[in-house]
Design an enzyme around this catalytic site. Structure first.
Site, PDB file in Angstrom:
ATOM      1  N   GLY A  82       0.845  -1.194   0.000  1.00 23.96           N
ATOM      2  CA  GLY A  82       0.000   0.000   0.000  1.00 23.96           C
ATOM      3  C   GLY A  82       0.877   1.240   0.000  1.00 23.96           C
ATOM      4  O   GLY A  82       2.097   1.147  -0.135  1.00 23.96           O
ATOM      5  N   MET A  95       2.375   5.027   1.577  1.00 22.46           N
ATOM      6  CA  MET A  95       2.929   5.422   2.878  1.00 22.46           C
ATOM      7  C   MET A  95       1.755   5.761   3.816  1.00 22.46           C
ATOM      8  O   MET A  95       0.682   6.139   3.350  1.00 22.46           O
ATOM      9  CB  MET A  95       3.828   6.648   2.716  1.00 22.46           C
ATOM     10  CG  MET A  95       5.135   6.309   2.035  1.00 22.46           C
ATOM     11  SD  MET A  95       6.120   7.764   1.636  1.00 22.46           S
ATOM     12  CE  MET A  95       6.680   8.236   3.264  1.00 22.46           C
ATOM     13  N   THR A 101       3.569  -1.314   8.158  1.00 23.31           N
ATOM     14  CA  THR A 101       4.530  -1.742   9.179  1.00 23.31           C
ATOM     15  C   THR A 101       3.811  -2.198  10.442  1.00 23.31           C
ATOM     16  O   THR A 101       4.202  -3.183  11.066  1.00 23.31           O
ATOM     17  CB  THR A 101       5.522  -0.591   9.492  1.00 23.31           C
ATOM     18  OG1 THR A 101       6.201  -0.277   8.281  1.00 23.31           O
ATOM     19  CG2 THR A 101       6.537  -0.987  10.542  1.00 23.31           C
ATOM     20  N   GLU A 120       9.983  -2.540   4.561  1.00 19.09           N
ATOM     21  CA  GLU A 120      10.490  -1.700   3.454  1.00 19.09           C
ATOM     22  C   GLU A 120      11.272  -2.507   2.421  1.00 19.09           C
ATOM     23  O   GLU A 120      12.397  -2.157   2.051  1.00 19.09           O
ATOM     24  CB  GLU A 120      11.382  -0.571   4.015  1.00 19.09           C
ATOM     25  CG  GLU A 120      10.739   0.277   5.085  1.00 19.09           C
ATOM     26  CD  GLU A 120       9.744   1.306   4.551  1.00 19.09           C
ATOM     27  OE1 GLU A 120       9.343   1.219   3.364  1.00 19.09           O
ATOM     28  OE2 GLU A 120       9.349   2.183   5.334  1.00 19.09           O
ATOM     29  N   GLN A 144      11.145  -2.683  -0.613  1.00 19.05           N
ATOM     30  CA  GLN A 144      11.509  -1.984  -1.864  1.00 19.05           C
ATOM     31  C   GLN A 144      12.850  -1.263  -1.769  1.00 19.05           C
ATOM     32  O   GLN A 144      13.401  -0.832  -2.767  1.00 19.05           O
ATOM     33  CB  GLN A 144      10.396  -1.010  -2.284  1.00 19.05           C
ATOM     34  CG  GLN A 144      10.364   0.331  -1.556  1.00 19.05           C
ATOM     35  CD  GLN A 144       9.791   0.231  -0.138  1.00 19.05           C
ATOM     36  OE1 GLN A 144       9.236  -0.783   0.235  1.00 19.05           O
ATOM     37  NE2 GLN A 144       9.914   1.305   0.642  1.00 19.05           N
ATOM     38  N   CYS A 203      -5.909  10.112  -2.806  1.00 19.75           N
ATOM     39  CA  CYS A 203      -6.686   9.217  -3.668  1.00 19.75           C
ATOM     40  C   CYS A 203      -6.325   9.517  -5.120  1.00 19.75           C
ATOM     41  O   CYS A 203      -5.631  10.491  -5.412  1.00 19.75           O
ATOM     42  CB  CYS A 203      -8.183   9.413  -3.430  1.00 19.75           C
ATOM     43  SG  CYS A 203      -8.806  10.949  -4.110  1.00 19.75           S
TER      44      CYS A 203
HETATM   45 ZN   LIG Z   1      -8.908  12.559  -2.444  1.00 21.35          ZN
END
Ligand SMILES: [Zn+2]
Length: 201
Positions: free
Chosen positions: A12, A14, A19, A87, A89, A178
């Site tokens: 997802g 940040m 975590t 983390e 990535q 979003c």
């Molecule tokens: Zn939004």
């Protein structure tokens, strides 16, 4: 017979609680009697040494490593049932190598719980997470809340004009957005960025 190992992926944007979920998962396994250990990339300098700290300040002891290969060495010398990797990535290993190491670990009956960003601030996927998603036994996509409108966030928007793919230790310059708020803000960001570079000439 030993329990079958699993690959569990938390992904997802940040601030989406990845975590925290990794921590919870490992904690539950620990309570259930599994020998657990957590790892994080040594490039991640945000937190105190040897700890994974989530945004809600849950702490988990973690060993800093340079490469996922270090986990194989650890598993050779220590008894372990489940490992957490935060983390993912940030590790420099090739995605195909990481997958190879994970398969080796699972053959040793070690369950792997991974947390990683699905996309960078330009909404381009991180290759390793893209590789892990289809082969995961469990895949959980977490959502932060859009900082502009309150819908489910989709991506981490970068407020600064730094263009490096990874900007470590600069969490204040990100906000979860979003899809539609992101598109609006990215347009503004591009406009402002060009403005700044014109002014600098
Ligand atoms: Zn939004």
């Amino acid at each position: 017979m030993k329990k079958q190992a699993k690959l569990i992926v938390h992904t997802g944007s940040m601030f989406s609680g990845k975590t925290t979920s990794l921590w919870r998962e490992l904690y539950r396994m620990k309570v259930a009697g599994y020998k657990t250990v957590a790892f994080k990339p040594s490039v991640d300098s945000r937190d105190e040494d040897e700890k994974i700290v989530s945004h809600d300040n849950l702490e988990l002891d973690a060993i800093k490593i340079e490469s996922i290969k270090d986990i194989l060495n650890y598993a050779q010398n220590n008894e372990v049932d489940a490992i957490g990797i935060d983390e993912v990535q940030f590790f420099p290993d090739k995605p195909s190598k990481i997958v190879e190491y994970f398969i080796k670990l699972m053959k040793k009956h070690i369950t792997i719980v991974v947390s990683g960003l699905d996309m960078d601030y330009k909404a381009r996927p991180f290759e390793i997470v893209k590789e892990l998603m289809p082969i995961a036994d469990e895949l959980i996509k977490h959502h932060a809340i859009c900082a502009s409108c309150g819908e489910d966030a989709w991506v981490s928007f970068r407020k600064s004009y730094n263009e490096d793919r990874i900007e470590i230790g600069a969490q204040d310059s990100y906000e979860p957005l979003c899809r539609s708020c992101y598109n609006i803000k990215m347009k503004d960001r591009e406009k402002n960025k060009n403005q700044i570079s014109i002014e600098q000439i």
